[in-house]
Design a protein around this motif. Sequence first.
Motif, PDB file in Angstrom:
ATOM      1  N   PRO A  39       0.694  -1.201  -0.018  1.00 55.45           N
ATOM      2  CA  PRO A  39       0.136  -0.030  -0.018  1.00 55.45           C
ATOM      3  C   PRO A  39       0.884   1.369  -0.030  1.00 55.45           C
ATOM      4  CG  PRO A  39      -0.120  -1.010   2.208  1.00 55.45           C
ATOM      5  CD  PRO A  39       0.586  -2.003   1.215  1.00 55.45           C
ATOM      6  N   GLY A  40       0.352   2.148  -0.943  1.00 53.77           N
ATOM      7  CA  GLY A  40       1.312   3.609  -1.067  1.00 53.77           C
ATOM      8  C   GLY A  40       2.502   3.513  -1.819  1.00 53.77           C
ATOM      9  N   TYR A  45       6.698  10.151  -1.609  1.00 54.51           N
ATOM     10  CA  TYR A  45       7.257   9.915  -0.126  1.00 54.51           C
ATOM     11  C   TYR A  45       6.742  11.045   0.869  1.00 54.51           C
ATOM     12  CZ  TYR A  45      10.338   9.440   4.023  1.00 54.51           C
ATOM     13  OH  TYR A  45      10.528   9.250   5.229  1.00 54.51           O
ATOM     14  N   ASP A  46       6.280  10.641   2.001  1.00 55.77           N
ATOM     15  CA  ASP A  46       5.680  11.580   3.017  1.00 55.77           C
ATOM     16  C   ASP A  46       6.448  11.131   4.295  1.00 55.77           C
ATOM     17  OD1 ASP A  46       4.201  13.357   4.453  1.00 55.77           O
ATOM     18  OD2 ASP A  46       2.437  11.840   4.474  1.00 55.77           O
ATOM     19  N   GLU A  47       7.059  12.406   4.753  1.00 50.98           N
ATOM     20  CA  GLU A  47       7.658  12.009   6.237  1.00 50.98           C
ATOM     21  C   GLU A  47       6.839  11.933   7.318  1.00 50.98           C
ATOM     22  OE1 GLU A  47      10.209  15.369   7.067  1.00 50.98           O
ATOM     23  OE2 GLU A  47      11.351  14.947   5.436  1.00 50.98           O
ATOM     24  N   GLY A  48       5.453  12.103   7.245  1.00 47.51           N
ATOM     25  CA  GLY A  48       4.548  12.007   8.388  1.00 47.51           C
ATOM     26  C   GLY A  48       3.800  10.798   8.058  1.00 47.51           C
ATOM     27  N   TRP A  49       4.034   9.648   7.143  1.00 43.40           N
ATOM     28  CA  TRP A  49       3.370   8.795   6.917  1.00 43.40           C
ATOM     29  C   TRP A  49       2.987   7.900   8.333  1.00 43.40           C
ATOM     30  CZ3 TRP A  49       4.954   3.909   8.109  1.00 43.40           C
ATOM     31  CH2 TRP A  49       6.152   3.540   8.743  1.00 43.40           C
ATOM     32  N   ILE A  51       2.563   8.751  11.381  1.00 48.16           N
ATOM     33  CA  ILE A  51       1.527   9.527  12.278  1.00 48.16           C
ATOM     34  C   ILE A  51       0.225   9.437  11.437  1.00 48.16           C
ATOM     35  CG2 ILE A  51       1.951  11.893  11.611  1.00 48.16           C
ATOM     36  CD1 ILE A  51       1.354  10.710  15.204  1.00 48.16           C
ATOM     37  N   ARG A  52       0.204   9.695  10.450  1.00 43.45           N
ATOM     38  CA  ARG A  52      -1.226   9.481   9.582  1.00 43.45           C
ATOM     39  C   ARG A  52      -1.581   8.060   9.678  1.00 43.45           C
ATOM     40  NH1 ARG A  52       1.735  13.276   6.158  1.00 43.45           N
ATOM     41  NH2 ARG A  52       0.360  15.225   6.246  1.00 43.45           N
ATOM     42  N   GLY A  53      -0.742   7.272   9.477  1.00 40.53           N
ATOM     43  CA  GLY A  53      -1.329   5.765   9.517  1.00 40.53           C
ATOM     44  C   GLY A  53      -1.940   5.495  10.737  1.00 40.53           C
ATOM     45  N   PHE A  54      -1.154   5.909  11.766  1.00 40.32           N
ATOM     46  CA  PHE A  54      -1.661   5.837  13.527  1.00 40.32           C
ATOM     47  C   PHE A  54      -2.914   6.356  13.688  1.00 40.32           C
ATOM     48  CE2 PHE A  54      -1.794   7.214  17.953  1.00 40.32           C
ATOM     49  CZ  PHE A  54      -1.562   6.111  18.468  1.00 40.32           C
ATOM     50  N   MET A  55      -3.039   7.663  13.138  1.00 43.50           N
ATOM     51  CA  MET A  55      -4.287   8.415  13.256  1.00 43.50           C
ATOM     52  C   MET A  55      -5.567   7.693  12.516  1.00 43.50           C
ATOM     53  SD  MET A  55      -2.930  12.244  13.298  1.00 43.50           S
ATOM     54  CE  MET A  55      -4.621  12.882  13.547  1.00 43.50           C
ATOM     55  N   GLU A  56      -5.319   7.216  11.483  1.00 37.97           N
ATOM     56  CA  GLU A  56      -6.436   6.386  10.646  1.00 37.97           C
ATOM     57  C   GLU A  56      -6.541   5.219  11.456  1.00 37.97           C
ATOM     58  OE1 GLU A  56      -5.200   6.138   6.558  1.00 37.97           O
ATOM     59  OE2 GLU A  56      -5.185   8.135   6.243  1.00 37.97           O
ATOM     60  N   ARG A  57      -5.913   4.462  11.718  1.00 38.06           N
ATOM     61  CA  ARG A  57      -6.057   3.351  12.328  1.00 38.06           C
ATOM     62  C   ARG A  57      -6.617   3.332  13.743  1.00 38.06           C
ATOM     63  NH1 ARG A  57      -1.015   1.939  11.950  1.00 38.06           N
ATOM     64  NH2 ARG A  57      -0.410   2.577  14.010  1.00 38.06           N
ATOM     65  N   GLU A  58      -6.123   4.326  14.454  1.00 40.51           N
ATOM     66  CA  GLU A  58      -6.776   4.576  15.880  1.00 40.51           C
ATOM     67  C   GLU A  58      -8.099   5.231  15.975  1.00 40.51           C
ATOM     68  OE1 GLU A  58      -5.965   2.668  18.415  1.00 40.51           O
ATOM     69  OE2 GLU A  58      -4.570   1.471  17.340  1.00 40.51           O
ATOM     70  N   GLN A  59      -8.468   5.973  14.631  1.00 44.29           N
ATOM     71  CA  GLN A  59      -9.494   6.722  14.322  1.00 44.29           C
ATOM     72  C   GLN A  59      -9.331   8.077  15.612  1.00 44.29           C
ATOM     73  OE1 GLN A  59     -12.979   4.348  14.983  1.00 44.29           O
ATOM     74  NE2 GLN A  59     -12.478   3.430  13.077  1.00 44.29           N
TER      75      GLN A  59
END
Length: 163
Positions: A39-40, A45-49, A51-59
């Motif tokens: 995926p992705g 490339y995104d340096e904050g990938w 934190i974005r993944g964590f926020m999506e996963r944990e809602q």
Amino acid sequence: MREVTAVTYGWEAAVEAQIRSAQERGEFDNLPGAGKPIPGRDMPYDEGWWIRGFMEREQIPSDLMLPTPLQLRRRIEQLPDEVRDLTTEEAVRSYVAVLNAEVVAWLRAPTGPRVVVRPVDVDEVVRRWRADRQRAVPATAVEPVPHVARPARTRRRWRWWRR
């Protein structure tokens, strides 16, 4: 230098041997995600990938990442929507009082960017709340709420340049 190369080569050889033996035993068969694209991979490339993944996963809402003054400004902007479902005037007043207490606490010890944040006028919010309720409820079902006259408050002007 030759010793470092020999150690590195020996270490890599040992790791490769373990991987090869695990493949022969079939430990890598039927892993989740096998045969699926990464995926992705096609995205830049995104340096904050992470934190974005964590926020999506944990809602987790993205508002929590904002500094305190911006969080307060956003809460003040969303105030009419927040108090719309409250049933009594006392509940509206207490909700606004809690928000004002947070604003005053931030004003006493400001952190983060310099953003103008002022306490909310409780009477103005209550007036808007009443108007919204009268629009939402038919005119026959609305009971008039007695308005308590409050004494006019004079604003004190502080002179900070004098001590």
